[in-house]
Every structure is written in C-alpha cells, then in structure tokens.
Design an enzyme around this catalytic site. Structure first.
Site, PDB file in Angstrom:
ATOM      1  N   GLU A  54       9.534  34.315  59.957  1.00 27.05           N
ATOM      2  CA  GLU A  54      10.110  33.830  61.212  1.00 27.05           C
ATOM      3  C   GLU A  54       9.619  34.647  62.402  1.00 27.05           C
ATOM      4  OE1 GLU A  54      13.483  33.573  58.064  1.00 27.05           O
ATOM      5  OE2 GLU A  54      11.643  34.709  58.419  1.00 27.05           O
ATOM      6  N   THR A 204      -1.397  48.591  21.207  1.00 22.98           N
ATOM      7  CA  THR A 204      -2.459  47.804  21.837  1.00 22.98           C
ATOM      8  C   THR A 204      -3.447  48.701  22.560  1.00 22.98           C
ATOM      9  OG1 THR A 204      -1.054  45.849  22.080  1.00 22.98           O
ATOM     10  CG2 THR A 204      -2.927  46.024  23.564  1.00 22.98           C
TER      11      THR A 204
END
Length: 349
Positions: A54, A204
């Site tokens: 805005e 991982t």
C-alpha cells in the site's frame, strides 16, 4: 464486483507474486490505485522490513495525480495492517491520505490484524469491500505459508524427492543416482529459493554430500539449512557446512555437532518439535529433501502440505535400493518436463 474491479484485482495479484521468496515472514501483497478509469499507482511488498504494498503504491502516484487519491479505489490482495511493526500501519496511512474506497481480496489471519485493519478503515468513513470469490482463493494460495503459521500453528511443509520409474531413490550400494535433468534441476533450485528452510538428515548429507543451494537459480534467496542428526553422526567436512550463507541448524539428541553449525539439542528430537522451533524462529515454509525413511515419517505424521515427486524414465531393476515413499494421495497435477514426470500432491484441509 464489476468486471473492472476484477481486472484491477488480478493486476494486484500479479504484483503480489513479485515478492515470492523475499518477504518471509511477511506475506506477499500487491496493491493498485485506480481513479478516473486508469491506474495512477501500484506497488508490491518486495522484501521483509521494507515498504508494504500500500505504501509503495501511494509513493508511485505522480505529483500531478495526487489530487485524485481522494476519489480513488485501492485494490489490495490482503487486508491492510493496523499495527506498528517495522513500518507504520497501512490502514492508518490510507485514512490519512483520504482514499475513498478499498477492495480487499482476503482478510489477514494474524491476531495483530484479523479484521482490525478493515474496521479502522470503515470507522474513518472509507468504503471497504471484502471479497469472497475465486480471487480470494487465489490471494489465499499466494500466501499459504503465511497462513499456515496462524491456521496450522506450524510452517507450510513441502516434501520433495526424485525416483526411478520402478520406484527407487538410489542404487543398492547406497550411491545416489541422478534422476533430474538440467532443466528439472533448475526448477528444484527455484523451489528451494521459494522456501525459508531446507530440512534434511545427517544420513542424506553423509551419503550424498550435497550442497543443497540455489546456484542454478541465481535470483533466488537460498534457504536456511536444517539437519536432523539425532546421534551426532554428521560429517564435519560436509560441503554444505562451508558453503551455506548461515550456519546450518543441527537438531540433535547428542552433545556433538561440527564446527560451523548451530546446535539445537532436544530430547526427544521429533519432527513436531523441530517444526515448532522453526516457526518460533520466524520461518514459515519448509522444504524437506531427505531419504525415504524420514520422508515417510513426515507423511505418516501428516506433517506435509504439498509433495513434489519427480519420476525419471530410468529403471534400476535389481540394482535399485531405497524404495521411494508411497504417495499418500492422488496427484493434483502431473506434468511432463524434459522427459520426466513431475507429480504435485496437495493435502487439502
């Protein structure tokens, strides 16, 4: 809503998307100011801590058009804020500017706003229209991560993996197999940049030694790395420790973590507790890239909102190992990208 109203709100939604990956923990917001049948100002929230949509829209109005603001309509994708934070309240600024009408696509779910911005505007005599149509749904989709923090009390969680056509994520000897193509790898790097945190496991990292960065998507913001390492087994020479812009967060039950990381000890070290800690830190979105065991745990605990599965036409047969998780729901969308199938699974509330 007139056809013109819809057109200008659609433009505001386009502007909101410009902030993707850069506004967290704030939402993506776009705003358009219209007077005399033309756009006289527009703006978006581009980065957390900087001007809201805005404010940027008002600032973009040319001096010769400033007198039109009193008769203008602002189209904004999210309810204007009503509280002081790093910036003053947008709702109060609109009152001060004397804007005539405000059309809002979606209410703000945060307790600090949640209707207060709209109430402030209406109390000042500004006409406010809050939508409840397909444009509202589009605005809500734009801010799923922001909404998840307040609606689900946890970050928005996306699971991602790649697999062979016969359902394997790695070879039988544990070595990773490259299923992605150069194009789909680039899309993965973009996906990473859209999230606040990339969550993986020590298993991982130790097995694949990945960088888990966004080097193929240079305009993106790299996510914070978080690693689940319950037993303190993380390789201290892992490449991502040295390459990460911020020290990786290591969630562990042990007293040992490598130099260059931030240790968070929690006993028990559960996915629920990890997500709670990430949310406390202001992270609204998490991308989980890990092996099938951890991904399956998240699926079984219903700790996901979206799943991206890339399926290569490659088959591994007897040389395959680490079977991919079972997809819990039918894909919402399936695309053929560079010869690979990409399934998108969405868990609707």
């Amino acid at each position: 809503m007139t056809p013109s109203d819809k057109k200008y709100m659609q433009r505001a939604l386009q502007l909101a998307h410009l902030g993707l990956g850069n506004t967290s923990p704030n939402p993506h917001v776009g705003a358009v100011i219209v007077a005399d049948g033309r756009i006289i100002g527009e703006g978006s929230h581009r980065k957390a801590g900087e001007g809201h949509a805005e404010v940027n829209a008002i600032r973009s109005v040319k001096p010769e058009d400033e007198h039109l603001i009193a008769d203008a309509t602002m189209y904004v994708t999210l309810e204007p804020c009503s509280h002081y934070g790093k910036t003053p309240p947008c709702a109060l600024m609109l009152v001060d500017k004397g804007i005539k009408r405000v059309v809002v696509a979606s209410a703000d779910p945060s307790p600090k706003v949640n209707g207060k911005g709209i109430a402030l505007l209406r109390e000042a005599g500004i006409e406010v229209e809050l939508l409840s149509d397909n444009l509202t749904e589009e605005a809500d989709l734009e801010n799923l991560a922001f909404r998840s923090a307040f609606v689900n009390n946890r970050p928005l969680i996306t699971l991602k993996w790649a697999q062979s056509a016969d359902g394997f994520m790695a070879s039988a000897d544990g070595k990773p197999v490259k299923f992605s193509t150069p194009l789909t790898s680039t899309l993965v790097h973009k996906l990473r940049s859209d999230h606040d945190v990339l969550l993986t496991t020590a298993a991982t990292v130790n097995s694949d030694n990945p960088l888990m960065d966004c080097r193929l998507w240079k305009s993106g913001r790299p996510p914070r790395i978080a690693i689940v390492d319950r037993k303190g087994s993380l390789n201290p020479d892992a490449a991502l420790i040295a390459s990460s812009e911020q020290p990786p967060i290591v969630y562990t039950e042990s007293d040992i973590t490598p130099a260059g990381t931030e240790m968070v000890k929690m006993v028990p070290c559960t996915p629920e507790m990890i997500m709670a800690d990430l949310m406390k830190r202001g992270y609204n979105s998490v991308l989980a890239e890990a092996g099938p065991r951890f991904l399956t745990t998240l699926i079984n605990k219903q700790l996901y909102d979206k799943i991206r599965v890339e399926v290569s036409p490659v088959t591994l047969g007897e040389s395959g190992g680490k079977s991919a998780p079972e997809i819990p729901l039918a894909p919402e969308k399936t695309e053929l990208v560079d010869g690979n199938l990409i399934h998108t699974i969405i868990k609707h509330k």
